[in-house]
Design an enzyme around this catalytic site. Structure first.
Site, PDB file in Angstrom:
ATOM      1  N   ARG A  53       0.970  -1.085   0.069  1.00  6.11           N
ATOM      2  CA  ARG A  53      -0.009   0.178  -0.010  1.00  6.11           C
ATOM      3  C   ARG A  53       0.855   1.281   0.151  1.00  6.11           C
ATOM      4  NH1 ARG A  53      -3.544  -2.690   4.532  1.00  6.11           N
ATOM      5  NH2 ARG A  53      -4.933  -3.745   3.352  1.00  6.11           N
ATOM      6  N   ARG A 146     -10.396   4.290   4.553  1.00  7.70           N
ATOM      7  CA  ARG A 146      -9.113   4.125   3.973  1.00  7.70           C
ATOM      8  C   ARG A 146      -9.015   4.697   2.639  1.00  7.70           C
ATOM      9  NH1 ARG A 146      -7.411  -2.261   5.542  1.00  7.70           N
ATOM     10  NH2 ARG A 146      -6.702  -2.053   7.431  1.00  7.70           N
ATOM     11  N   ARG A 157     -13.874  -8.375   3.498  1.00  9.67           N
ATOM     12  CA  ARG A 157     -13.215  -8.245   4.845  1.00  9.67           C
ATOM     13  C   ARG A 157     -14.068  -8.175   6.014  1.00  9.67           C
ATOM     14  NH1 ARG A 157      -7.727  -6.991   4.426  1.00  9.67           N
ATOM     15  NH2 ARG A 157      -7.037  -6.334   2.344  1.00  9.67           N
TER      16      ARG A 157
END
Length: 214
Positions: A53, A146, A157
């Site tokens: 990321r 995010r 998730r």
């Protein structure tokens, strides 16, 4: 390989295994702990096949490797635990845990539920701490906030989070539960636990409080 590199994991300080759903705030808790106590703890850097990321550094946040290399390490018996999550492989190697132990620091491992089950079959003998969200709604908001997750990824998730919470409710699954409903409160409990104190953890909210749909 040196004798020290092959020494039993039980020869080192008792590790702390931290688990909980993605987005629950584990990384934030760890960052605060390491900032407050830079010489007391060491993080076990996991291997993963997912892409970095923004801002993540190889060898610091993860060891980023491809699937073929990961499978080679599995075949070599390099991992204490490993799992596939959201289409990517993650694993904790014996090497990284021993490196932290040799430094005299307490090793902290960030592990998901499948890995926790595997660790229970080793001689690691850690303290198991589960970080829980106050609700699935709050967890969904954190994941969406995010800005790095697609809606499909968020849903995957969340589905995994429900499974992790169900596992955490099993007797003996974890030694301590900390509900991250307030970051300062959660960090206070986590810090005391990491420093070796016996704490009275939280109780997981009922499963009815974790609906899969709003």
């Amino acid at each position: 390989m040196s004798d020290d590199a092959m020494s039993p994991l039980s020869d080192f300080l008792r590790p702390l295994v931290l688990s909980g759903p993605s987005g629950v705030g584990k990384s934030t808790l760890l960052a605060r702990l390491f900032a407050d106590f830079p010489d007391k703890f060491g993080f076990s850097v996991s291997h993963t096949t997912r892409s970095p990321r923004p801002g993540e550094v190889d060898g610091v946040h993860y060891y980023f490797i491809n699937a073929d290399k990961f499978k080679q390490l599995i075949a070599e018996g390099a991992f204490i635990e490993h799992a596939q999550f959201s289409g990517n492989f993650y694993g904790t190697s014996f090497m990284t845990v021993r490196e932290v132990g040799r430094s005299g620091r307490r090793c902290i491992l960030d592990i998901e539920a499948q890995g926790v089950r595997q660790i229970k079959n080793t001689d690691l003998n850690p303290v198991y701490a589960f970080i829980s969200p106050p609700s699935i709604t709050a967890l969904r908001q954190r994941l969406q906030g995010r800005g790095t997750e697609s809606e499909a990824s968020v849903q995957k998730r969340l589905a995994t989070a429900l499974k992790e919470i169900e596992y955490a409710k099993q007797p003996g699954a974890h030694d301590v539960v900390i509900v991250n409903d307030d970051l300062d409160r959660a960090y206070g409990l986590f810090k005391r636990l990491a420093l070796g104190e016996r704490i009275q953890g939280d109780t997981l909210p009922p499963l009815d409080d974790f609906p899969s749909d709003e």
